[in-house]
Design a protein around this motif. Structure first.
Motif, PDB file in Angstrom:
ATOM      1  N   TYR A  93       0.810  -1.213   0.000  1.00  0.00           N
ATOM      2  CA  TYR A  93       0.000   0.000   0.000  1.00  0.00           C
ATOM      3  C   TYR A  93       0.845   1.265   0.000  1.00  0.00           C
ATOM      4  O   TYR A  93       0.535   2.249   0.661  1.00  0.00           O
ATOM      5  N   TYR A 125      -4.019   5.165   3.156  1.00  0.00           N
ATOM      6  CA  TYR A 125      -3.064   4.205   3.702  1.00  0.00           C
ATOM      7  C   TYR A 125      -1.976   4.870   4.536  1.00  0.00           C
ATOM      8  O   TYR A 125      -1.269   5.761   4.072  1.00  0.00           O
ATOM      9  N   THR A 161      -3.727  10.467   7.119  1.00  0.00           N
ATOM     10  CA  THR A 161      -4.620   9.423   6.636  1.00  0.00           C
ATOM     11  C   THR A 161      -6.032   9.991   6.584  1.00  0.00           C
ATOM     12  O   THR A 161      -6.346  10.983   7.254  1.00  0.00           O
TER      13      THR A 161
END
Length: 266
Positions: A93, A125, A161
């Motif tokens: 990721y 991610y 995030t």
């Protein structure tokens, strides 16, 4: 006030807010059509403000008269690109090409007003966010440009995030979608991008300019992988987003190829 809480068993919003007051109307229109069945509207005051005021930053070398609120940086899909070996990378990721794209974009964002505006760089991610932050903060000249252009904490790239940024907003938002692979099913291929709540948060944090970095070809390749109703429901917001971007009249949004912006690199 946020409006990303989804009904647990339906893609219909539990308690929709019919009028929004903070997003550029073109950004709000995308959010409305992807998540609210087109029922979310922008206040007249916000529309009037956006019509009268230019964005606080512009993306060079796009001309001043062509600065849409939504810009999609279209990354090559690994499966369709001869000799392309990357896409998603280890650790899982992360996506180095998208990090490079973020660096180029930041270097080409220019402030148009005396007052500095806010910036957020988002990804679903945590590992990608960490990689972006480390990369940007290792570039002295780039960080100086960031601090000259945006209202940010000194020596700290504003990377988050999607979950940590929920409830917040910024004038300009850059999104790294990360996913770019050959996985055989929707879940493995798209991961968090099938989570309508997270995708809603990603798209609805920008007040004035939304820059999305991801592969349109890759996302479209997943449409035919929906094998059942559950898959179709999970992919519906992303499908609507891609179709809206593809159908744009170049006034509300623009698609810029990654190869093109690499020519902007300083």
């Amino acid at each position: 006030m946020d409006f990303q809480q989804l009904h647990p068993k339906s893609k219909v919003i539990a308690s929709p807010l019919n009028i929004q007051h903070r997003m550029h109307p073109d950004i709000a229109n995308i959010v409305s059509k992807c998540f609210y069945d087109g029922e979310l509207e922008t206040s007249e005051e916000r529309i009037e403000y956006c019509n009268k005021n230019n964005s606080s930053v512009v993306l060079n070398p796009l001309p001043v008269f062509f600065q849409p609120a939504i810009i999609w940086i279209d990354m090559p899909w690994i499966q369709n690109t001869l000799g392309m070996q990357t896409g998603e990378e280890m650790p899982r990721y992360t996506n180095k090409d998208e990090i490079d794209a973020i660096e180029i974009i930041i270097n080409n964002l220019q402030r148009t007003q005396d007052t500095k505006s806010s910036l957020a760089i988002l990804s679903p991610y945590r590992r990608q966010v960490k990689k972006i932050k480390e990369h940007l903060e290792s570039k002295v000249e780039l960080m100086s440009h960031l601090e000259d252009t945006f209202s940010i904490q000194a020596d700290s790239a504003p990377c988050h995030t999607v979950d940590s940024f929920q409830g917040n907003e910024a004038d300009t938002v850059i999104i790294s979608l990360v996913r770019n692979n050959n996985a055989p099913n929707i879940k493995s291929s798209l991961g968090f991008l099938t989570d309508a709540r997270r995708t809603n948060v990603l798209l609805s944090r920008a007040r004035s300019k939304l820059i999305i970095i991801g592969s349109l070809d890759f996302l479209e390749s997943n449409f035919s992988q929906a094998r059942n109703e559950d898959d179709k429901e999970k992919i519906e917001p992303i499908k609507k987003l891609v179709n809206l971007i593809r159908a744009s009249d170049n006034k509300t949004s623009a698609i810029i190829n990654y190869k093109t912006i690499r020519g902007w690199s300083k």
